[in-house]
Write a protein that holds these residues in place. Structure first.
Motif, PDB file in Angstrom:
ATOM      1  N   TYR A 117     -12.799   3.460  -0.347  1.00 43.58           N
ATOM      2  CA  TYR A 117     -11.498   3.426  -0.223  1.00 43.58           C
ATOM      3  C   TYR A 117     -10.681   2.584  -1.276  1.00 43.58           C
ATOM      4  O   TYR A 117     -11.087   1.670  -1.906  1.00 43.58           O
ATOM      5  CB  TYR A 117     -11.301   3.021   1.249  1.00 43.58           C
ATOM      6  N   SER A 133       3.445  -2.408   8.373  1.00 40.96           N
ATOM      7  CA  SER A 133       3.282  -3.778   8.473  1.00 40.96           C
ATOM      8  C   SER A 133       4.070  -4.869   8.173  1.00 40.96           C
ATOM      9  O   SER A 133       4.134  -6.024   8.829  1.00 40.96           O
ATOM     10  CB  SER A 133       1.607  -4.147   7.794  1.00 40.96           C
ATOM     11  N   CYS A 178       4.754  -0.532   4.036  1.00 45.14           N
ATOM     12  CA  CYS A 178       3.670   0.244   4.496  1.00 45.14           C
ATOM     13  C   CYS A 178       2.445  -0.207   3.588  1.00 45.14           C
ATOM     14  O   CYS A 178       2.598  -0.436   2.357  1.00 45.14           O
ATOM     15  CB  CYS A 178       3.863   1.747   4.490  1.00 45.14           C
ATOM     16  N   SER A 225      -6.499   0.903  -1.715  1.00 45.34           N
ATOM     17  CA  SER A 225      -5.565   0.539  -0.929  1.00 45.34           C
ATOM     18  C   SER A 225      -4.144  -0.059  -1.707  1.00 45.34           C
ATOM     19  O   SER A 225      -4.608  -0.718  -2.621  1.00 45.34           O
ATOM     20  CB  SER A 225      -5.659  -0.161   0.423  1.00 45.34           C
ATOM     21  N   TYR A 282      -0.940   1.657   2.537  1.00 46.99           N
ATOM     22  CA  TYR A 282      -1.535   2.917   2.470  1.00 46.99           C
ATOM     23  C   TYR A 282      -2.846   2.707   1.973  1.00 46.99           C
ATOM     24  O   TYR A 282      -3.252   2.092   1.000  1.00 46.99           O
ATOM     25  CB  TYR A 282      -0.925   4.278   1.356  1.00 46.99           C
ATOM     26  N   VAL A 283      -3.952   3.559   2.628  1.00 47.60           N
ATOM     27  CA  VAL A 283      -5.274   3.549   2.418  1.00 47.60           C
ATOM     28  C   VAL A 283      -5.905   5.170   2.157  1.00 47.60           C
ATOM     29  O   VAL A 283      -5.670   6.092   3.251  1.00 47.60           O
ATOM     30  CB  VAL A 283      -6.386   2.879   3.719  1.00 47.60           C
ATOM     31  N   PHE A 301      -5.789  -6.350   9.172  1.00 44.32           N
ATOM     32  CA  PHE A 301      -6.220  -5.192   9.872  1.00 44.32           C
ATOM     33  C   PHE A 301      -7.674  -5.215  10.105  1.00 44.32           C
ATOM     34  O   PHE A 301      -8.355  -5.541   9.229  1.00 44.32           O
ATOM     35  CB  PHE A 301      -5.589  -3.915   9.229  1.00 44.32           C
ATOM     36  N   VAL A 327      -5.970   8.043   4.680  1.00 44.89           N
ATOM     37  CA  VAL A 327      -6.713   7.802   6.055  1.00 44.89           C
ATOM     38  C   VAL A 327      -5.888   7.186   6.884  1.00 44.89           C
ATOM     39  O   VAL A 327      -6.095   7.032   8.075  1.00 44.89           O
ATOM     40  CB  VAL A 327      -7.912   7.520   5.693  1.00 44.89           C
ATOM     41  N   SER A 328      -4.883   6.129   6.271  1.00 48.97           N
ATOM     42  CA  SER A 328      -4.321   5.304   7.065  1.00 48.97           C
ATOM     43  C   SER A 328      -2.922   4.806   6.372  1.00 48.97           C
ATOM     44  O   SER A 328      -2.892   4.910   5.146  1.00 48.97           O
ATOM     45  CB  SER A 328      -4.875   3.939   7.290  1.00 48.97           C
ATOM     46  N   THR A 329      -1.951   4.843   7.079  1.00 46.28           N
ATOM     47  CA  THR A 329      -0.557   4.360   6.815  1.00 46.28           C
ATOM     48  C   THR A 329      -0.241   3.368   7.591  1.00 46.28           C
ATOM     49  O   THR A 329      -0.122   3.711   8.929  1.00 46.28           O
ATOM     50  CB  THR A 329       0.647   5.353   6.763  1.00 46.28           C
ATOM     51  N   LEU A 330      -0.263   2.036   7.415  1.00 45.88           N
ATOM     52  CA  LEU A 330      -0.021   0.933   8.234  1.00 45.88           C
ATOM     53  C   LEU A 330       1.196   0.291   7.923  1.00 45.88           C
ATOM     54  O   LEU A 330       1.507  -0.189   6.842  1.00 45.88           O
ATOM     55  CB  LEU A 330      -1.109   0.042   7.838  1.00 45.88           C
TER      56      LEU A 330
END
Length: 137
Positions: free
Chosen positions: A80, A107, A89, A82, A91-92, A136, A102-105
């Motif tokens: 991964y 934060s 945000c 990021s 992003y991963v 996270f 795979v993820s938008t956090l």
């Protein structure tokens, strides 16, 4: 421009033009086979260290690299990648040819300037201009 130098004689061993705008961050994978760069052109490029060939380009329509201090991170297993964005945000991406997010956090209230994976790869931390550190799992 990324330039590679031979550490034995300090002579240039290779170079590659990776981005159209300045690079703000460069990280090596733990196995030393790959490196990734983040640029103000709002892309991450992953390259082979030996050949300097770009392998993957990671992007997101809402990724915005807004400063020269914005950083990226590679997970310890190299699966991964990021980074944060001016939107607050994180992003991963999968660090492969598919380059799937795979993820938008969401934060932070402001620009996320730095991200870091835990040594075991089970956690991700982000720090932003809102003076918050968010972790996270």
């Amino acid at each position: 421009m990324v330039r590679l130098y031979d550490s034995r004689d300090c002579k240039e061993a290779g170079k590659v033009r990776m981005h159209d705008k300045p690079i703000t961050s460069l990280r090596f994978s733990q196995d030393g086979q790959l490196f990734a760069t983040l640029s103000k052109d709002n892309t991450i490029k992953v390259c082979d260290v030996r050949t300097l060939n770009p392998l993957y380009e990671l992007t997101h329509p809402n990724l915005s690299v807004g400063s020269n201090i914005q950083r990226l991170a590679l997970s310890p297993d190299g699966k991964y990648c990021s980074t944060g964005s001016t939107s607050g945000c994180v992003y991963v991406w999968e660090c492969n040819a598919a380059g799937r997010v795979v993820s938008t956090l969401n934060s932070h209230a402001g620009h996320v300037s730095n991200v870091a994976w835990s040594p075991q790869g089970k956690g991700l931390a982000a720090i932003g201009t809102d003076k918050k550190l968010v972790m996270f799992r």
